[in-house]
Design a protein around this motif. Structure first.
Motif, PDB file in Angstrom:
ATOM      1  N   LEU A   1       0.987  -1.205   0.134  1.00  0.00           N
ATOM      2  CA  LEU A   1      -0.060  -0.136   0.087  1.00  0.00           C
ATOM      3  C   LEU A   1       0.767   1.259   0.068  1.00  0.00           C
ATOM      4  O   LEU A   1       0.435   2.296  -0.817  1.00  0.00           O
TER       5      LEU A   1
ATOM      6  N   THR B   1      -1.887  -5.449  12.468  1.00  0.00           N
ATOM      7  CA  THR B   1      -1.991  -4.590  11.299  1.00  0.00           C
ATOM      8  C   THR B   1      -0.637  -3.992  10.944  1.00  0.00           C
ATOM      9  O   THR B   1      -0.009  -3.342  11.929  1.00  0.00           O
TER      10      THR B   1
ATOM     11  N   PRO C   1       1.798  -0.666   9.948  1.00  0.00           N
ATOM     12  CA  PRO C   1       1.638   0.818  10.062  1.00  0.00           C
ATOM     13  C   PRO C   1       2.053   1.505   8.549  1.00  0.00           C
ATOM     14  O   PRO C   1       2.659   0.608   7.580  1.00  0.00           O
ATOM     15  N   ILE C   2       1.151   2.413   8.154  1.00  0.00           N
ATOM     16  CA  ILE C   2       1.527   3.054   7.191  1.00  0.00           C
ATOM     17  C   ILE C   2       2.170   4.341   7.347  1.00  0.00           C
ATOM     18  O   ILE C   2       1.851   5.230   8.169  1.00  0.00           O
ATOM     19  N   HIS C   3       3.446   4.644   6.536  1.00  0.00           N
ATOM     20  CA  HIS C   3       4.299   5.627   7.052  1.00  0.00           C
ATOM     21  C   HIS C   3       4.265   7.056   6.261  1.00  0.00           C
ATOM     22  O   HIS C   3       5.065   7.967   6.586  1.00  0.00           O
ATOM     23  N   ASN C   4       3.453   6.744   5.194  1.00  0.00           N
ATOM     24  CA  ASN C   4       3.548   7.978   4.084  1.00  0.00           C
ATOM     25  C   ASN C   4       2.084   8.819   3.934  1.00  0.00           C
ATOM     26  O   ASN C   4       1.737   9.057   2.806  1.00  0.00           O
ATOM     27  N   TRP C   5       1.679   8.802   5.104  1.00  0.00           N
ATOM     28  CA  TRP C   5      -0.001   9.179   5.132  1.00  0.00           C
ATOM     29  C   TRP C   5      -0.154  10.618   4.584  1.00  0.00           C
ATOM     30  O   TRP C   5      -1.068  11.073   3.796  1.00  0.00           O
ATOM     31  N   ASP C   6       1.013  11.524   4.309  1.00  0.00           N
ATOM     32  CA  ASP C   6       1.204  12.903   3.949  1.00  0.00           C
ATOM     33  C   ASP C   6       0.915  12.887   2.340  1.00  0.00           C
ATOM     34  O   ASP C   6       0.418  13.630   1.802  1.00  0.00           O
TER      35      ASP C   6
ATOM     36  N   VAL D   1      -1.662  11.229   1.016  1.00  0.00           N
ATOM     37  CA  VAL D   1      -3.084  11.267   0.824  1.00  0.00           C
ATOM     38  C   VAL D   1      -3.630  12.569   0.471  1.00  0.00           C
ATOM     39  O   VAL D   1      -4.352  12.640  -0.510  1.00  0.00           O
ATOM     40  N   PHE D   2      -2.860  13.624   1.289  1.00  0.00           N
ATOM     41  CA  PHE D   2      -3.373  14.911   0.680  1.00  0.00           C
ATOM     42  C   PHE D   2      -2.516  15.589  -0.224  1.00  0.00           C
ATOM     43  O   PHE D   2      -3.052  16.175  -1.247  1.00  0.00           O
ATOM     44  N   ARG D   3      -1.176  15.177  -0.326  1.00  0.00           N
ATOM     45  CA  ARG D   3      -0.309  15.779  -1.215  1.00  0.00           C
ATOM     46  C   ARG D   3      -0.989  15.508  -2.685  1.00  0.00           C
ATOM     47  O   ARG D   3      -0.443  16.354  -3.738  1.00  0.00           O
TER      48      ARG D   3
END
Lengths: 341, 341
Positions: B234, B260, B262-267, B269-271
């Motif tokens: 993902l 579960t 972790p997701i490390h690059n959530w930024d 999502v808005f970028r």
């Protein structure tokens, strides 16, 4: 008119974490300009009045090859952000001396820019010009456009807004109340909690002294989460989301200076059928421009929407205010007043 | 008719990580039933023919107070999942002996259930009954409904499907090709890569021997990511997403047994203005039921959609096949054949 000083605020070095005024953001008053004679090359000479300091600016302090939705600031050049100024002279027929204009402009006292980047502000409702970089500017449009595009609420829905006292969050809160929602909102000081009460937040709280997850558990489940924070706040919102909730991913200041925080409960996304919408306001605003400028300045003029500003005077203050915004120390929409008219 | 054995596959203990056959999933043949005389209490007696083994079942092996979209299995009782059977006797007028039925049913040779949980399968296209727990059953509906609801593609869009050889993924791949998309798909063996080629995947690859992020960088950016995996896959998809891409969050098997990821690059999502849609098929399928049963069995009968099954015979095999599915060792849609007609 003899040449006058034309001070600027310069991006001087790439910070590793929080920028340091005087090192990464440097005030420089060596330039001069003669407003009467400076060559315009078909453009517009603007005397800058107000400049906005926004959280997202930290994302532009990257090396020039950093891939993002917006280019990095150029090293050695002024910062750039939304501002309001007054036209001094123009070679573009769309503008005349005395017009007030809004646009994405360099941090300098006088600028010569192409007319295409400016928008004339008629200011029919006679609100302070500074507000056009806040609730009636980009932060306001951020709240207005993304709420209308993604929130999809019905009266009684529960909305949680992080940074509910901020420039964006405080307008989200007030629009959500107009829509008949129950609003939970967090901020980082008692003073901000007080402001959130004044603007109608049903459950305002200080996330530094109260437990976000416990409050959401008690007051939720939440149907919409407006996220300006990311990290643990986002995780708590996901844990306490209703089935089918919408997450409007506006930003994640928890990671801007010290690295993006991981999200540990991704499984909630499918378990609860969440719909997450990331957005950049410039990509969604076009269809809302007319209604935004028709509605929002009037809301502010009539007091239907309350605003709060923290205005610092002079380009010398850019560095300090910039850091305050990154740390959440500002007490209202952060604005630099560059000059009187 | 004298009583006959009525074996079952029981949820016997809550696993910490991967379940162990014989410990957490136990075959038990001590029950008996007399199909001619067993009391129906207004319900339907069904001889079970096929049972589906799906990745999501791991999520039902939780303590009974675990909050989820579907209750945990009951300790000491048979597992429950989608299956196909044949009606032996019925006290519900909607069913008659000989009808083939589909529903969410207990893992036992003979079951007595309320008619309300069953659907009669007319099987106009005469496809194998086992397929009604695969591409023409819940996994197929998962692909069909969520694709139609969320993918929003135009021809030429790039689609990435994780577990592209699986029951859900292989149908997603083929529907995406019908829509004119370029399809990238991953799986965990050369044999699965071969199958993905056969069903039209443009860029099939083995994620165990090739680097997912490199392939996505070369073949993307991707407009739609169909996620069955979560975790690093993902993250790689987000890093290589196009602006405005859709992520269809179907599941995240990387975390089902070991926690579960972790997701490390959530930024991102808005970028990148990502739109992420989590879903549970039962919540979105109603509006697609008619078109699904009209289209998909015909696609399979005519070969327009290819399928692949791994059928294990006997309820004794439930535990092994269950674990194989969690580890990705199965080579086709995992099905338990409980009995001949």
């Amino acid at each position: 008119m003899a040449p006058v000083k034309n001070a600027k605020s310069v991006f001087a070095a790439i910070p590793e974490d929080y920028p340091v005024p005087g090192k990464h953001i440097v005030y420089d008053d060596k330039d001069t300009i003669d407003p009467d004679t400076a060559a315009l090359n078909g453009g517009v000479l603007v005397k800058v009045l107000f400049l906005s300091i926004d959280p997202y600016l930290r994302g532009r302090m990257q090396p020039s090859n950093f891939s993002s939705y917006i280019p990095s600031f150029e090293l050695g050049q002024p910062l750039v952000n939304f501002g309001v100024g007054v036209v001094v002279r123009s070679e573009d027929k769309a503008f005349k001396a005395g017009d007030h204009v809004y646009g994405l402009i360099p941090f300098q006292q006088y600028i010569i820019v192409p007319g295409a980047i400016l928008r004339v502000l008629p200011n029919t409702h006679n609100i302070p010009w500074s507000v056009y970089v806040g609730s009636a500017g980009m932060p306001g449009m951020t709240a207005y456009a993304a709420w209308n595009e993604y929130a999809d609420v019905k009266p009684g829905d529960v909305v949680f807004v992080s940074t509910g006292a901020g420039a964006v969050g405080s307008l989200v809160v007030q629009i959500a109340k107009m829509a008949g929602c129950k609003v939970i909102a967090s901020a980082g000081s008692e003073e901000k909690v007080k402001f959130m009460k004044e603007i109608g937040v049903d459950v305002p709280f200080n996330y530094k002294t109260e437990n976000t997850a416990e409050i959401l558990k008690r007051e939720g489940p939440i149907n919409v989460f407006w996220d300006n924070v990311g990290g643990e706040t986002l995780e708590a919102a996901m844990d306490n989301a209703a089935d089918g909730a919408r997450i409007i991913a506006c930003g994640a200041i928890s990671g801007y200076n010290t690295g993006t925080k991981p999200i540990h409960n991704w499984d909630i996304v499918f378990r609860k059928s969440l719909h997450i919408h990331g957005f950049i306001v410039s990509r969604i605003q076009d269809k809302y421009l007319d209604s935004f400028y028709k509605e929002v300045p009037e809301w502010i003029a009539t007091g239907k929407v309350k605003i709060r500003e923290e205005i610092a005077e002079g380009l010398e203050k850019v560095g300090d205010l910039f850091v305050a915004v990154q740390k959440g120390y500002n007490t209202g929409k952060a604005v630099i007043k560059v000059a009187d008219e």
